[in-house]
Design an enzyme around this catalytic site. Sequence first.
Site, mmCIF file in Angstrom:
data_model
loop_
_atom_site.group_PDB
_atom_site.id
_atom_site.type_symbol
_atom_site.label_atom_id
_atom_site.label_comp_id
_atom_site.label_asym_id
_atom_site.label_seq_id
_atom_site.Cartn_x
_atom_site.Cartn_y
_atom_site.Cartn_z
ATOM 1 C CG HIS A 18 15.361 0.522 22.534
ATOM 2 N ND1 HIS A 18 15.621 0.762 21.236
ATOM 3 C CD2 HIS A 18 15.786 1.855 23.048
ATOM 4 C CE1 HIS A 18 16.549 1.800 21.229
ATOM 5 N NE2 HIS A 18 16.332 2.431 22.307
ATOM 6 C CG ASP A 54 14.576 6.320 29.604
ATOM 7 O OD1 ASP A 54 15.134 7.519 29.902
ATOM 8 O OD2 ASP A 54 14.054 6.266 28.330
HETATM 9 N N1 CMC Z 1 5.209 -2.557 27.925
HETATM 10 C C1 CMC Z 1 4.392 -3.682 27.421
HETATM 11 N N2 CMC Z 1 4.509 -4.223 26.293
HETATM 12 C C2 CMC Z 1 5.224 -3.619 25.458
HETATM 13 C C3 CMC Z 1 6.296 -2.653 25.843
HETATM 14 C C4 CMC Z 1 6.223 -2.270 26.914
HETATM 15 N N3 CMC Z 1 7.098 -1.366 27.568
HETATM 16 N N4 CMC Z 1 7.051 -2.287 25.002
HETATM 17 C C5 CMC Z 1 6.344 -2.889 23.708
HETATM 18 N N5 CMC Z 1 5.462 -3.715 24.092
HETATM 19 C C6 CMC Z 1 4.810 -4.796 23.075
HETATM 20 C C7 CMC Z 1 3.838 -4.052 22.286
HETATM 21 O O1 CMC Z 1 2.561 -3.910 22.895
HETATM 22 C C8 CMC Z 1 3.810 -5.121 21.138
HETATM 23 O O2 CMC Z 1 2.954 -6.107 21.556
HETATM 24 P P1 CMC Z 1 2.117 -6.866 20.302
HETATM 25 O O3 CMC Z 1 2.984 -7.345 19.222
HETATM 26 O O4 CMC Z 1 1.404 -7.758 21.092
HETATM 27 O O5 CMC Z 1 1.357 -5.915 19.890
HETATM 28 C C9 CMC Z 1 5.204 -5.463 21.073
HETATM 29 O O6 CMC Z 1 5.949 -5.585 22.343
HETATM 30 C C10 CMC Z 1 6.179 -4.720 20.123
HETATM 31 O O7 CMC Z 1 6.188 -3.343 20.896
HETATM 32 P P2 CMC Z 1 6.132 -1.945 19.713
HETATM 33 O O8 CMC Z 1 5.291 -0.948 20.355
HETATM 34 O O9 CMC Z 1 5.856 -2.594 18.342
HETATM 35 O O10 CMC Z 1 7.542 -1.553 19.777
HETATM 36 P P3 CMC Z 1 7.997 -0.226 19.163
HETATM 37 O O11 CMC Z 1 9.460 -0.436 18.613
HETATM 38 O O12 CMC Z 1 7.070 0.394 18.256
HETATM 39 O O13 CMC Z 1 8.142 0.701 20.556
HETATM 40 C C11 CMC Z 1 8.918 1.605 22.480
HETATM 41 C C12 CMC Z 1 9.320 0.842 21.165
HETATM 42 C C13 CMC Z 1 10.117 1.998 23.250
HETATM 43 C C14 CMC Z 1 8.194 2.808 22.009
HETATM 44 C C15 CMC Z 1 8.059 0.529 23.445
HETATM 45 O O14 CMC Z 1 8.747 -0.451 23.960
HETATM 46 C C16 CMC Z 1 7.563 1.354 24.749
HETATM 47 O O15 CMC Z 1 6.675 1.693 24.839
HETATM 48 N N6 CMC Z 1 8.253 1.253 25.634
HETATM 49 C C17 CMC Z 1 8.030 2.031 26.921
HETATM 50 C C18 CMC Z 1 8.471 3.293 26.845
HETATM 51 C C19 CMC Z 1 9.874 3.521 27.273
HETATM 52 O O16 CMC Z 1 10.697 2.912 28.134
HETATM 53 N N7 CMC Z 1 10.456 4.320 26.438
HETATM 54 C C20 CMC Z 1 12.058 4.582 26.371
HETATM 55 C C21 CMC Z 1 12.847 3.994 25.096
HETATM 56 S S1 CMC Z 1 14.320 3.991 25.499
HETATM 57 C C22 CMC Z 1 15.135 5.501 25.446
HETATM 58 C C23 CMC Z 1 14.635 6.654 24.270
HETATM 59 O O17 CMC Z 1 14.315 6.163 23.436
HETATM 60 O O18 CMC Z 1 14.317 7.604 25.112
#
Ligand code: CMC
Length: 494
Positions: A339, A395
């Site tokens: 998140h 989720d």
């Molecule tokens: N699986 C694997 N790696 C992950 C995940 C994941 N679900 N989420 C983040 N990471 C890794 C990402 O690759 C990065 O690694 P590195 O620093 O080595 O490159 C690190 O963790 C930081 O992630 P980020 O992408 O910079 O984080 P963000 O804040 O931009 O993205 C997010 C947040 C929710 C989009 C992401 O965590 C994600 O894609 N999660 C899976 C989708 C999900 O469950 N979404 C629902 C969110 S909650 C309800 C809502 O908002 O609707």
Amino acid sequence: MGRPTDSNATTDESLTVRDNRTGKTYTVPYRIKDNTVSAAAFKAIAAPLRPEERVENETPKGLRVSDKGFLNTAVIQSQITYIDGDAGILRYRGYPIEQLALHSTHLETAYLLIYGTLPSEKQLRQFDNEVMSHSYVHADAENFFRSFRYDAHPMAILTSAFAYLGSYYGEANPSLQGQKLFTNGDRSSLANMDRQIFRIIGKATTLAAMAYRVRQGREFVIPPAGLSYTGQFLYQMDHLGQENYKPSPVLEKALDVLFLLHADHELNASCTTVLQTGSSLVDPYSAIAAGCASLYGPLHGGANEAVIRMLISIGSPGNVPAFLESVKRREKVLSGFGHRVYKTSDPRSFIIRKTADEVFKVTGKDELMETAMALHDAAIKDEYFVKRQLAPNVDFWSGLIYRAMGFPLDFFPVLFAVPRVVGWLAHWRQMMLQEGGVKIWRPRQVYVGSAKRDYVPIGNRPVVRGLKVEPLPVPHSGISKRTELAEFTGKSKL
Ligand code: CMC
């Protein structure tokens, strides 16, 4: 930014910045207020263009503040929802989400989110009545829903349905009624805004149920009186003419808790989209449709659907380690984890776990639950996820409840969007009424494209080839093998 260089702290609530390109020191003219500085103030920091520098950098016009993905940009002052992502705290208008989930209902919480305080009995009764009596849609809407293909994704239908709905209400359209329609803050403007709020919340369940029924080939159901918000929704989804049909109180209550938990989450992608869209003073139906479109993505509200597809693809607890390895190799994403704001467990996920137990008592456990548990337990202990502070979000579990309740997989994001219209409307209303009026949201870009170049006639141009810099040939989906083999005039055009 690097580490601080000295610690001569004063009581002055200002920021002093030294531009090492010019040696000049600036004091940001606005006070640091609410621990926030104005990004616009940085425009005062200008420097001469260096000989090798691109003109498009506009360096003499002032420093730009870059923030890809809005990691640290506050775009509005809000009194609605507070999240402390490190401590796992979520509060609506100051009330902890755990207390609201235990004692409140979705519509009472909607009142709280939109108007700022918990309602009295009379206020709640009036609000409930208004919302519920606005659940009917024009009979013509039937034709609109029937115009979709049998396999249309229900989010595509719902998104379009909100925009369609707006076409009925010219009174809610600032393009027709004047730009101050919702920003006036006087009695008639507020009443007009309230009418749209009642309509959108009241009809959200009806539109969602119609999106469901059209794909089942079912007749639509007129919203029944005398049921709760979620009871009426379940009735509209499922009633097939049975006498005295009443939805299961366990499912009705569970859905109400899920709706309340999904009602708002401050400036996530979809809420930001609603405000961005609304900032042009477009009508609220168009803004809500834009919010739906944003919510639909698998990184946001589409994640509940993505979690189940992921669990199905994993298949069984034994395959969890291999799946996690593929996530770590960045071949796959662990949907339902991570998140932007929460760096510990999402507080809603604990309430959802408890709600799941209530639902499973009457529906039976979902067959994917064991795989989900194994995946959850392995991921929260795994160094990759611990190091990146990736914990289960709302989720991860919600899809399992929706599945146990028998909703189709692609309907899950709809079950997120319907309650979220409440939060979108609360933020939209707040923005319309904010002091100083609405400012259109127009971010800046860092232009890194070509410098000025002159048009070259087509015969004199060098041919530019390669992936991403020219369109790719694509097969025409409507052309079958039989058509390819057929003979007809103009065949070379295929
Ligand atoms: N699986 C694997 N790696 C992950 C995940 C994941 N679900 N989420 C983040 N990471 C890794 C990402 O690759 C990065 O690694 P590195 O620093 O080595 O490159 C690190 O963790 C930081 O992630 P980020 O992408 O910079 O984080 P963000 O804040 O931009 O993205 C997010 C947040 C929710 C989009 C992401 O965590 C994600 O894609 N999660 C899976 C989708 C999900 O469950 N979404 C629902 C969110 S909650 C309800 C809502 O908002 O609707």
